[in-house]
Design a protein around this motif. Structure first.
Motif, PDB file in Angstrom:
ATOM      1  N   GLU A  44       0.741  -0.840   0.043  1.00 24.07           N
ATOM      2  CA  GLU A  44       0.329   0.159  -0.230  1.00 24.07           C
ATOM      3  C   GLU A  44       1.361   1.412  -0.096  1.00 24.07           C
ATOM      4  O   GLU A  44      -0.169   2.504  -0.688  1.00 24.07           O
ATOM      5  CB  GLU A  44      -0.699  -0.185   0.922  1.00 24.07           C
ATOM      6  CG  GLU A  44      -2.155  -1.040   1.380  1.00 24.07           C
ATOM      7  CD  GLU A  44      -3.125  -1.571   1.645  1.00 24.07           C
ATOM      8  OE1 GLU A  44      -2.550  -0.229   3.007  1.00 24.07           O
ATOM      9  OE2 GLU A  44      -3.815  -2.636   2.638  1.00 24.07           O
ATOM     10  N   GLU A  73       1.748   6.606  -6.289  1.00 23.47           N
ATOM     11  CA  GLU A  73       0.918   8.057  -7.016  1.00 23.47           C
ATOM     12  C   GLU A  73       1.572   8.837  -7.090  1.00 23.47           C
ATOM     13  O   GLU A  73       1.306   9.883  -7.860  1.00 23.47           O
ATOM     14  CB  GLU A  73      -0.251   7.909  -6.513  1.00 23.47           C
ATOM     15  CG  GLU A  73      -0.991   6.739  -6.361  1.00 23.47           C
ATOM     16  CD  GLU A  73      -2.650   6.496  -5.431  1.00 23.47           C
ATOM     17  OE1 GLU A  73      -2.744   6.851  -5.095  1.00 23.47           O
ATOM     18  OE2 GLU A  73      -2.617   5.125  -5.766  1.00 23.47           O
ATOM     19  N   GLY A 106       2.751   1.784  -3.370  1.00 21.77           N
ATOM     20  CA  GLY A 106       1.566   2.283  -4.542  1.00 21.77           C
ATOM     21  C   GLY A 106       1.058   4.036  -3.911  1.00 21.77           C
ATOM     22  O   GLY A 106       0.847   4.843  -4.746  1.00 21.77           O
TER      23      GLY A 106
END
Length: 170
Positions: A115, A122, A118
């Motif tokens: 997570e 982003e 990610g």
């Protein structure tokens, strides 16, 4: 997970949460100054940071810690008087967030690490969109040309918060 590993993860989670609080605040400033053409992009980033912030609050609580609270206001790294400065601020916010997520990737394991990776990706993509420039290792100041994080201080979960996350002094 050892107690030391868990402590390091909680510290990194808290730093990411503090950065997300600051990013939400910062995007409020960006939204007030950004031009109409880029307003949807700013709104999407604002919403993404709110969602990440809420997920981090849950993650910190799941580890038995009390989540760091948002400050009432944050000191901005420079005056934001127009759309050009708002775009610069958005890029800075994303670069700073990328730095704390890089720290979280180092500290976390398993799904939480994925997570964090990610979130780092982003933030790096949004930073490039806002600034028009990329770095070889987003979020890793020691591997990029910049020796400091987005706000002018070293990004590290164990260091003090960056200027974009420092509460405003009034």
């Amino acid at each position: 997970m050892s107690e030391e590993t868990e402590r390091a993860e909680v510290t990194a989670l808290q730093a990411a949460l503090a950065a997300e609080h600051a990013a939400v605040y910062g995007y409020g400033v960006v939204g007030g100054r950004i031009g109409e053409r880029r307003r949807p992009e700013a709104r999407a980033a604002y919403d993404a940071h709110r969602a990440r912030r809420d997920a981090l609050v849950r993650a910190v609580r799941d580890l038995g810690a009390v989540p760091v609270a948002a400050s009432a206001a944050y000191a901005l790294p420079f005056p934001v008087a127009d759309g050009t400065a708002a775009v610069r601020l958005a890029a800075r916010l994303e670069q700073g967030v990328a730095g704390v997520y890089a720290d979280l990737v180092r500290a976390a394991t398993g799904a939480r690490r994925a997570e964090a990776a990610g979130a780092l990706r982003e933030a790096a993509v949004r930073a490039v969109r806002w600034s028009g420039e990329s770095v070889a290792f987003p979020g890793l100041a020691e591997r990029s040309d910049e020796r400091t994080g987005a706000a002018g201080t070293t990004s590290s979960a164990s260091s003090s918060t960056t200027a974009t996350t420092a509460p405003a002094r009034r």
